[in-house]
Design a protein around this motif. Structure first.
Motif, mmCIF file in Angstrom:
data_model
loop_
_atom_site.group_PDB
_atom_site.id
_atom_site.type_symbol
_atom_site.label_atom_id
_atom_site.label_comp_id
_atom_site.label_asym_id
_atom_site.label_seq_id
_atom_site.Cartn_x
_atom_site.Cartn_y
_atom_site.Cartn_z
ATOM 1 N N GLY A 199 0.792 -1.229 0.000
ATOM 2 C CA GLY A 199 0.000 0.000 0.000
ATOM 3 C C GLY A 199 0.817 1.266 0.000
ATOM 4 N N TYR A 200 2.033 1.212 -0.546
ATOM 5 C CA TYR A 200 2.921 2.370 -0.705
ATOM 6 C C TYR A 200 3.260 3.086 0.611
ATOM 7 C CZ TYR A 200 1.817 1.904 -5.674
ATOM 8 O OH TYR A 200 1.670 1.445 -6.957
ATOM 9 N N PRO A 201 3.739 2.363 1.626
ATOM 10 C CA PRO A 201 4.161 3.089 2.833
ATOM 11 C C PRO A 201 5.426 3.888 2.545
ATOM 12 C CG PRO A 201 4.887 0.810 2.958
ATOM 13 C CD PRO A 201 4.008 0.914 1.737
ATOM 14 N N PRO A 202 5.621 5.041 3.201
ATOM 15 C CA PRO A 202 6.933 5.695 3.137
ATOM 16 C C PRO A 202 7.977 4.727 3.683
ATOM 17 C CG PRO A 202 5.291 7.130 4.143
ATOM 18 C CD PRO A 202 4.664 5.779 4.046
ATOM 19 N N LEU A 203 9.162 4.736 3.097
ATOM 20 C CA LEU A 203 10.203 3.812 3.551
ATOM 21 C C LEU A 203 11.126 4.514 4.535
ATOM 22 C CD1 LEU A 203 11.060 1.749 0.357
ATOM 23 C CD2 LEU A 203 9.442 1.261 2.199
ATOM 24 N N VAL A 204 10.785 4.367 5.794
ATOM 25 C CA VAL A 204 11.562 4.923 6.888
ATOM 26 C C VAL A 204 11.369 3.968 8.060
ATOM 27 C CG1 VAL A 204 9.645 6.365 7.694
ATOM 28 C CG2 VAL A 204 12.009 7.032 8.225
ATOM 29 N N THR A 205 12.323 3.931 8.971
ATOM 30 C CA THR A 205 12.224 2.989 10.084
ATOM 31 C C THR A 205 10.899 3.164 10.823
ATOM 32 O OG1 THR A 205 14.617 3.122 10.352
ATOM 33 C CG2 THR A 205 13.378 2.175 12.174
ATOM 34 N N PRO A 206 10.144 2.082 11.079
ATOM 35 C CA PRO A 206 10.492 0.681 10.810
ATOM 36 C C PRO A 206 9.976 0.126 9.489
ATOM 37 C CG PRO A 206 8.572 0.739 12.197
ATOM 38 C CD PRO A 206 8.958 2.197 11.947
ATOM 39 N N THR A 207 9.184 0.896 8.711
ATOM 40 C CA THR A 207 8.646 0.332 7.482
ATOM 41 C C THR A 207 9.740 0.006 6.470
ATOM 42 O OG1 THR A 207 8.199 2.580 6.701
ATOM 43 C CG2 THR A 207 6.365 1.375 7.703
ATOM 44 N N SER A 208 10.835 0.779 6.466
ATOM 45 C CA SER A 208 11.929 0.460 5.539
ATOM 46 C C SER A 208 12.537 -0.890 5.887
ATOM 47 C CB SER A 208 12.990 1.562 5.561
ATOM 48 O OG SER A 208 13.521 1.737 6.865
ATOM 49 N N GLN A 209 12.677 -1.175 7.198
ATOM 50 C CA GLN A 209 13.196 -2.484 7.605
ATOM 51 C C GLN A 209 12.212 -3.597 7.256
ATOM 52 O OE1 GLN A 209 13.837 0.205 9.310
ATOM 53 N NE2 GLN A 209 16.015 0.146 9.777
ATOM 54 N N ILE A 210 10.934 -3.336 7.457
ATOM 55 C CA ILE A 210 9.923 -4.362 7.169
ATOM 56 C C ILE A 210 9.903 -4.683 5.681
ATOM 57 C CG2 ILE A 210 7.453 -4.870 7.209
ATOM 58 C CD1 ILE A 210 7.286 -3.093 9.746
ATOM 59 N N VAL A 211 9.808 -3.643 4.862
ATOM 60 C CA VAL A 211 9.785 -3.849 3.410
ATOM 61 C C VAL A 211 11.133 -4.372 2.921
ATOM 62 C CG1 VAL A 211 9.567 -2.687 1.179
ATOM 63 C CG2 VAL A 211 7.975 -2.137 3.026
ATOM 64 N N GLY A 212 12.237 -3.804 3.443
ATOM 65 C CA GLY A 212 13.558 -4.236 3.009
ATOM 66 C C GLY A 212 13.843 -5.676 3.375
ATOM 67 N N THR A 213 13.533 -6.064 4.604
ATOM 68 C CA THR A 213 13.782 -7.442 5.034
ATOM 69 C C THR A 213 12.905 -8.422 4.280
ATOM 70 O OG1 THR A 213 14.413 -6.683 7.238
ATOM 71 C CG2 THR A 213 13.815 -8.994 7.016
ATOM 72 N N GLN A 214 11.639 -8.055 4.062
ATOM 73 C CA GLN A 214 10.771 -8.949 3.302
ATOM 74 C C GLN A 214 11.275 -9.108 1.876
ATOM 75 O OE1 GLN A 214 8.094 -10.736 4.744
ATOM 76 N NE2 GLN A 214 8.580 -11.838 2.860
ATOM 77 N N SER A 215 11.811 -8.043 1.313
ATOM 78 C CA SER A 215 12.378 -8.125 -0.033
ATOM 79 C C SER A 215 13.589 -9.047 -0.054
ATOM 80 C CB SER A 215 12.763 -6.728 -0.525
ATOM 81 O OG SER A 215 11.636 -5.871 -0.569
ATOM 82 N N VAL A 216 14.446 -8.941 0.981
ATOM 83 C CA VAL A 216 15.600 -9.833 1.083
ATOM 84 C C VAL A 216 15.140 -11.284 1.167
ATOM 85 C CG1 VAL A 216 17.501 -10.555 2.583
ATOM 86 C CG2 VAL A 216 17.154 -8.135 2.104
ATOM 87 N N LEU A 217 14.148 -11.554 1.999
ATOM 88 C CA LEU A 217 13.647 -12.919 2.146
ATOM 89 C C LEU A 217 13.052 -13.427 0.842
ATOM 90 C CD1 LEU A 217 12.025 -12.628 5.680
ATOM 91 C CD2 LEU A 217 14.073 -13.926 5.080
ATOM 92 N N ASN A 218 12.334 -12.566 0.126
ATOM 93 C CA ASN A 218 11.774 -12.978 -1.168
ATOM 94 C C ASN A 218 12.879 -13.375 -2.137
ATOM 95 O OD1 ASN A 218 9.269 -12.387 -0.149
ATOM 96 N ND2 ASN A 218 8.872 -10.638 -1.483
ATOM 97 N N VAL A 219 13.976 -12.617 -2.135
ATOM 98 C CA VAL A 219 15.084 -12.894 -3.056
ATOM 99 C C VAL A 219 15.856 -14.130 -2.620
ATOM 100 C CG1 VAL A 219 17.306 -12.029 -3.894
ATOM 101 C CG2 VAL A 219 15.315 -10.512 -3.858
ATOM 102 N N LEU A 220 16.224 -14.201 -1.341
ATOM 103 C CA LEU A 220 17.076 -15.300 -0.884
ATOM 104 C C LEU A 220 16.347 -16.640 -0.859
ATOM 105 C CD1 LEU A 220 19.209 -13.726 1.990
ATOM 106 C CD2 LEU A 220 19.673 -13.829 -0.457
ATOM 107 N N SER A 221 15.042 -16.604 -0.584
ATOM 108 C CA SER A 221 14.286 -17.862 -0.538
ATOM 109 C C SER A 221 13.880 -18.322 -1.928
ATOM 110 C CB SER A 221 13.035 -17.702 0.333
ATOM 111 O OG SER A 221 12.119 -16.784 -0.257
ATOM 112 N N GLY A 222 13.984 -17.416 -2.925
ATOM 113 C CA GLY A 222 13.646 -17.779 -4.295
ATOM 114 C C GLY A 222 12.164 -17.788 -4.589
ATOM 115 N N LYS A 223 11.340 -17.385 -3.621
ATOM 116 C CA LYS A 223 9.884 -17.380 -3.831
ATOM 117 C C LYS A 223 9.278 -16.256 -3.013
ATOM 118 C CE LYS A 223 5.735 -20.243 -3.411
ATOM 119 N NZ LYS A 223 5.183 -21.554 -2.979
ATOM 120 N N LYS A 224 8.405 -15.478 -3.635
ATOM 121 C CA LYS A 224 7.791 -14.343 -2.950
ATOM 122 C C LYS A 224 6.935 -14.814 -1.779
ATOM 123 C CE LYS A 224 6.065 -10.920 -5.404
ATOM 124 N NZ LYS A 224 6.921 -9.753 -5.112
#
Length: 617
Positions: A336-361
């Motif tokens: 829903g287009y949150p501004p990316l600033v702590t903690p939403t930047s960590q939430i979105v950033g970490t979820q993006s890392v997990l999506n990439v490293l796990s190979g599945k969204k």
């Protein structure tokens, strides 16, 4: 509203956001105090010195009491207001806290030395800042309401103006525009500042990162449009993902109607000090030191980029950085287009890392992602992807009230939980924000033996993603003689460590070779600060995960909770462990149904993805 011009005021960021953006927040108090007298003499409007990621880093890595840091800086800066960054109902943590915790935290921050509270909510949800703003005012301190600036299909100019009016109506003394990712352009800045000036009367304060290369122009346009205060960082801690340099902006406005009145020679003296200090923190240097216009797409704020790079490097996955940056806008849209600033930047950033490293969204979802999609961080301005929300919370209904209204008072329970480990109410508040690392800190404090993260093993940030420089304490270039033949050896770097085996990249007579080194000893710190090497016990290693019934972690991290015991029966999908990775808590689920027959970890252990943590029969 008046058109009378006045001198431009400056907030200095060297003691907080400057090193948070470029050095992963690692600057220590010992490197701050010697320059404070000169900082204090400059005449800044304020010096940002606390809040943001500093609190977490003090406890987690530096083994400094953040409250003691604040008190020491307050004593060392008697003539300059100390400013902190406060995340509204999140305080300095990663969840919402009950109102009694928020109020007590503001009380103690004010009592320990904070004069200016820059208060924001990652969702720009005014409901989440009201308690902290009111408490700052009750303490007689300066409350600065803060708009988290972002761009998206739903973030319009009228929305931002209405948000600013909401902060003024709440009683804020100033209004900050927090451009945490450096998204403002000169044109957009003039448009925004001009619109705000038409509708609010309190002074405007601009905070913008230099990531995209236009921040100086942004500040120039902002001031000419009516902005009253700008944030800058002394030049050795400026640029890249940090901010415009203080000296440059002072010089730019000199001899104009906006002249800051600050002494350029005195600022250059301070810059010389920080130029030397920065060298000590080479290990934590951000890879993002130049202009990166990709921020206009991925919107990752300055401090998050450097921390993200360090965290990926620690996992040996730095080569995945571009993939993560590409994934972030997709996750942000889903959320829903949150501004990316702590903690939403960590939430979105970490979820993006997990999506990439796990190979599945969304194969692996953090607790914080679940809470966000449930509405426990506030109301998203855009529409949340219903499919993603269902993956996270199933048929559970999201909440639409102020999240803190769901929380019972916490201070009494927290005080009982921490017991005699707390020396003061400040310790209870530290425990509230970061329970696990605070307890470790208190234990080390009680033993009198703090174990801060070392500074003397710098990383070569110019190496390829897989290559990390060898420790500087060992020779990296030498000659060896084998059977009378001399060879010139130069160590170019080493690959990511896996258990005790590591590849080294070595030039032998200028020919690059890869060799694999297996350590048969482990390095153990001694009480006198030296090290001792002893033979490693092969039997102490965790077994490899080789079966579907072996529980593993999706990414390297630290065990913060074990939810089962030997003999327990579990269903497939049940939570058996919680692993903290990249400051987010990730639940680890049982891959199969069965009975717990072995647990190979304890709370506090560091774990890797290839290890068998729990066995299910």
């Amino acid at each position: 509203m008046t058109d009378t011009k006045k001198k431009l005021a400056i907030t200095e960021l060297a003691l907080r956001d400057g090193h948070q953006s470029l050095l992963a927040t690692r600057m220590r108090l010992d490197d701050m105090l010697p320059i404070c007298d000169k900082l204090d003499a400059i005449g800044y409007w304020s010096i940002e010195a606390w809040g943001g990621a500093t609190f977490d880093t003090c406890l987690r890595y530096l083994k400094e009491d953040p409250w003691l840091r604040l008190r020491e800086l307050s004593k060392a800066l008697p003539n300059t207001p100390i400013q902190m960054l406060l995340r509204g109902q999140n305080l300095l943590g990663y969840r919402h806290y009950a109102d009694d915790v928020v109020k007590k935290f503001v009380d103690m921050a004010a009592a320990n030395g904070v004069d200016v509270f820059r208060i924001f909510d990652a969702m720009n949800d005014l409901r989440n800042v009201r308690t902290s703003v009111n408490q700052v005012k009750a303490n007689g301190k300066h409350a600065e309401g803060t708009i988290c600036y972002t761009t998206s299909p739903v973030h319009t100019l009228q929305y931002l103006v209405d948000l600013g009016k909401g902060f003024e109506d709440m009683g804020c003394d100033t209004l900050a525009i927090k451009d945490m990712a450096g998204l403002l352009t000169p044109y957009a800045t003039r448009e925004l500042i001009s619109a705000l000036k038409q509708h609010i009367t309190i002074p405007l304060h601009l905070h913008s990162h230099a990531t995209a290369g236009v921040a100086e122009m942004v500040q120039w346009e902002a001031v000419h449009a009516g902005c009253d205060i700008i944030d800058t960082a002394i030049s050795p801690l400026a640029g890249g993902t940090s901010h415009p340099p203080t000296e440059a902006m002072v010089a730019a406005f000199a001899s104009t109607e906006y002249d800051t009145g600050l002494n350029l020679i005195a600022l250059q003296d301070i810059a010389a000090y920080f130029k030397e200090v920065r060298k000590k923190y080479a290990r934590f240097e951000s890879d993002s030191t130049g202009v990166d216009t990709r921020v206009f797409v991925n919107q990752i704020p300055g401090g998050m980029i450097s921390n993200l790079a360090n965290q990926l490097r620690d996992q040996g996955e730095l080569d995945k950085m571009d993939a993560v940056l590409d994934e972030i806008p997709r996750v942000r849209k889903d959320f829903g287009y949150p501004p990316l600033v702590t903690p939403t930047s960590q939430i979105v950033g970490t979820q993006s890392v997990l999506n990439v490293l796990s190979g599945k969204k969304y194969k692996v979802i953090t607790n914080e992602t679940r809470d966000y999609l449930k509405g426990l961080y506030g109301r998203a301005l855009g529409t949340i992807n219903t499919e993603v929300r269902h993956i996270a919370i199933g048929d559970e209904e999201p909440v639409d009230i102020r999240p803190a209204d769901l929380l019972m008072p916490e201070m009494d329970a927290l005080t009982r939980e921490i017991g005699d480990k707390a020396n003061a109410v400040e310790d209870v508040l530290s425990y509230a924000l970061f329970p696990t690392i605070s307890m470790e800190f208190f234990d080390e404090r009680a033993s009198g033996e703090f174990k801060p993260e070392p500074l003397d093993t710098p990383v070569d940030t110019h190496a390829t993603p897989e290559v990390i420089a060898a420790p500087s304490l060992a020779p990296t270039e030498f000659n060896i003689v084998v059977h009378g033949e001399q060879y010139h050896i130069k160590i170019e770097g080493s690959g990511h460590k896996s258990e005790d085996i590591r590849p080294f990249y070595v030039k032998v007579d200028n020919v690059l070779e890869e060799i694999t080194v297996e350590s048969l000893t482990e390095v153990v710190p001694t009480s006198d600060g030296n090290i001792d090497a002893k033979k490693a016990s092969k039997d102490s290693r965790r077994p490899k995960a080789i079966s579907d019934s072996h529980v593993t972690t999706p990414m390297p991290g630290r065990i913060v909770a074990i939810n089962v015991a030997i003999g327990d029966s579990v269903e497939a999908g049940a939570t058996v462990l919680t692993v903290e990775a990249m400051k987010m808590e990730n639940q680890v689920h049982a891959p199969v149904s069965g009975t717990i027959s072995a647990i190979n970890v304890a709370v506090g252990d560091t774990v890797n993805p290839d290890e068998c943590l729990i066995v299910i029969d």
